[in-house]
Design an enzyme around this catalytic site. Structure first.
Site, PDB file in Angstrom:
ATOM      1  N   SER A  36       2.657  -5.022   6.849  1.00  0.00           N
ATOM      2  CA  SER A  36       2.182  -4.657   5.499  1.00  0.00           C
ATOM      3  C   SER A  36       3.337  -5.187   4.610  1.00  0.00           C
ATOM      4  CB  SER A  36       1.819  -3.329   5.280  1.00  0.00           C
ATOM      5  OG  SER A  36       0.673  -2.956   6.225  1.00  0.00           O
ATOM      6  N   ASP A  83      -2.426 -19.333  12.559  1.00  0.00           N
ATOM      7  CA  ASP A  83      -1.216 -19.739  13.316  1.00  0.00           C
ATOM      8  C   ASP A  83      -1.265 -19.451  14.867  1.00  0.00           C
ATOM      9  OD1 ASP A  83       1.562 -20.385  14.187  1.00  0.00           O
ATOM     10  OD2 ASP A  83       1.966 -20.853  12.074  1.00  0.00           O
ATOM     11  N   HIS A 143       0.781  -1.228   0.007  1.00  0.00           N
ATOM     12  CA  HIS A 143      -0.013   0.080  -0.249  1.00  0.00           C
ATOM     13  C   HIS A 143       0.887   1.264  -0.075  1.00  0.00           C
ATOM     14  CE1 HIS A 143       0.949   1.054   4.176  1.00  0.00           C
ATOM     15  NE2 HIS A 143       0.657  -0.319   4.425  1.00  0.00           N
TER      16      HIS A 143
END
Length: 422
Positions: A382, A367, A240
């Site tokens: 990110s 997980d 992003h």
């Protein structure tokens, strides 16, 4: 006679209503909705297959001359929606014709791409960007006098790149160039340069001329490397854009670098409160690349040297978006020091797309090790690569604020396209 005319008029109205209802029904039918969402281009990797499931009202057929793609149809007795399996035989384009009620209604290009190998990321990186010029993030009055910047029409998101014809490289230079009570600013707004006359005010406290504007010229933070392309030497990261925290503006890149980063602490995410990875960098000896592009779908630039991944030393194949499926996947990220690890996750939703966006899929962390340490996806993760069946399918981009176990991911195909164009 009058009665017959009224009957004909009613009949016309009835036919009109029936046609309108038919058009509405067709528009709301599963077939029409599937066609409207179907991308204009489907990409396949040479030697791999993708499954297309469609309502029974739609039939798909490849044009006979297009031999670069094979098509198989699996429609067992009792199935409502047939499944079409497309297999890339050789690089090239084919045309897939979609029909409803025997009438061709849409043609989709099936583009077979050569197999690409990339080195997955997962390591934490520090990012430092200098945007060039001075970005306006707000205005304020100078003492008891109204803000000259606001009166001149400057607004948050404008970038001041010149004063009286002289280049303005940063906020400090802006102050040095304001030397009298009249000036013409060169600004960039919506990617277009404009000239703006302004009348700075002399501050009685120190004699400096002021615009009455809050500005910044750089930013820094921590993110995750998505992949490195050994063919071009380019990298992709974050998934992003880096935006200004006050204005939401995607920051332009005049000069930018990525550095090795070490995670020193984790702020665990909770519902309504996104967590964060706390990292440290800025060791000049650990600069690992330069940033060329800051885009809606991540950072792109050139690596100073080959980037390696000890979990996948030979690299991985990249998966086209049409080949990605919901189900089990793996996430590579770093949550402690510089030690990257692989964690279980699940792709729970996919979006059909014709253009790049950082929201291509929904990913859920499964997980327990990662859930225990971070609560799920946190800021700083990110760009973490997502693998499925040992191939790179995408990268994490955003966390769901109210459910940190889930977040959005971006198709790797979009990122590789941007890398190739950088």
């Amino acid at each position: 006679m009058k009665g017959k005319m009224m009957t004909k008029t009613k009949l016309k109205h009835a036919i009109g209503y029936l046609l309108s209802a038919l058009v509405l029904a067709l528009g709301l039918s599963p077939g029409s909705q599937t066609l409207s969402k179907m991308p204009s281009t489907i990409r396949l990797t040479e030697g791999y297959s993708a499954e297309l499931k469609m309502p029974s009202s739609i039939r798909a057929q490849l044009r006979e001359s297009d031999a670069c793609v094979l098509s198989g149809m699996d429609e067992q007795l009792g199935d409502v929606d047939p499944s079409y399996m497309l297999t890339g035989e050789a690089p090239g384009d084919a045309q897939l014709v979609l029909s409803m009620l025997g009438v061709p209604v849409k043609t989709v290009t099936v583009s077979v791409q050569p197999e690409r190998t990339v080195m997955p990321g997962g390591q934490s990186i520090g990012v430092a960007l200098a945007m060039g010029g001075a970005l306006v993030v707000g205005t304020s009055d100078v003492g008891n006098q109204k803000s000259p910047a606001r009166q001149a029409g400057l607004r948050a998101g404008d970038r001041i790149v010149g004063v009286n014809g002289n280049v303005c490289e940063n906020a400090s230079m802006l102050s040095d160039l304001l030397i009298e009570d009249s000036a013409v600013l060169t600004i960039v707004r919506d990617e277009q340069e404009q000239l703006v006359p302004v009348r700075p005010i002399k501050d009685a406290r120190d004699g400096s001329y002021r615009l009455g504007a809050w500005v910044r010229d750089s930013t820094a933070g921590v993110g995750t490397l998505s992949f490195y392309d050994p063919n071009s030497g380019m990298f992709a990261a974050l998934g992003h854009a880096i935006t200004d925290v006050d204005t939401g503006t995607i920051l332009p890149v005049e000069e930018g670098y990525i550095y090795e980063s070490h995670i020193v602490d984790v702020l665990r995410g909770e519902s309504g409160e996104p967590g964060e990875l706390m990292g440290e960098f800025f060791d000049e000896e650990k600069q690992i690349g330069s940033v060329d592009l800051n885009t809606e779908i991540g950072l792109y630039g050139a690596s100073d040297e080959p980037m390696l991944n000890e979990l996948y030393p030979a690299g991985v194949k990249l998966m086209q978006r049409s080949e990605v499926k919901t189900g089990a996947a793996k996430l590579i990220t770093t949550i402690s020091g510089g030690d990257m690890q692989e964690y279980d996750c699940e792709i729970v939703r996919l979006y059909q797309q014709d253009s790049a966006t950082p929201r291509s899929m929904v990913v859920k962390i499964t997980d327990e090790r990662l859930l225990s340490a971070t609560g799920g996806i946190v800021q700083g993760m990110s760009g973490s690569p997502i693998l499925q069946d040992g191939r790179l399918v995408g990268a994490v981009t955003h966390v769901f604020i109210n459910d940190p176990t889930q977040g959005y991911g971006l198709y790797a195909e979009w990122m590789l396209e941007k890398c190739d164009a950088a």
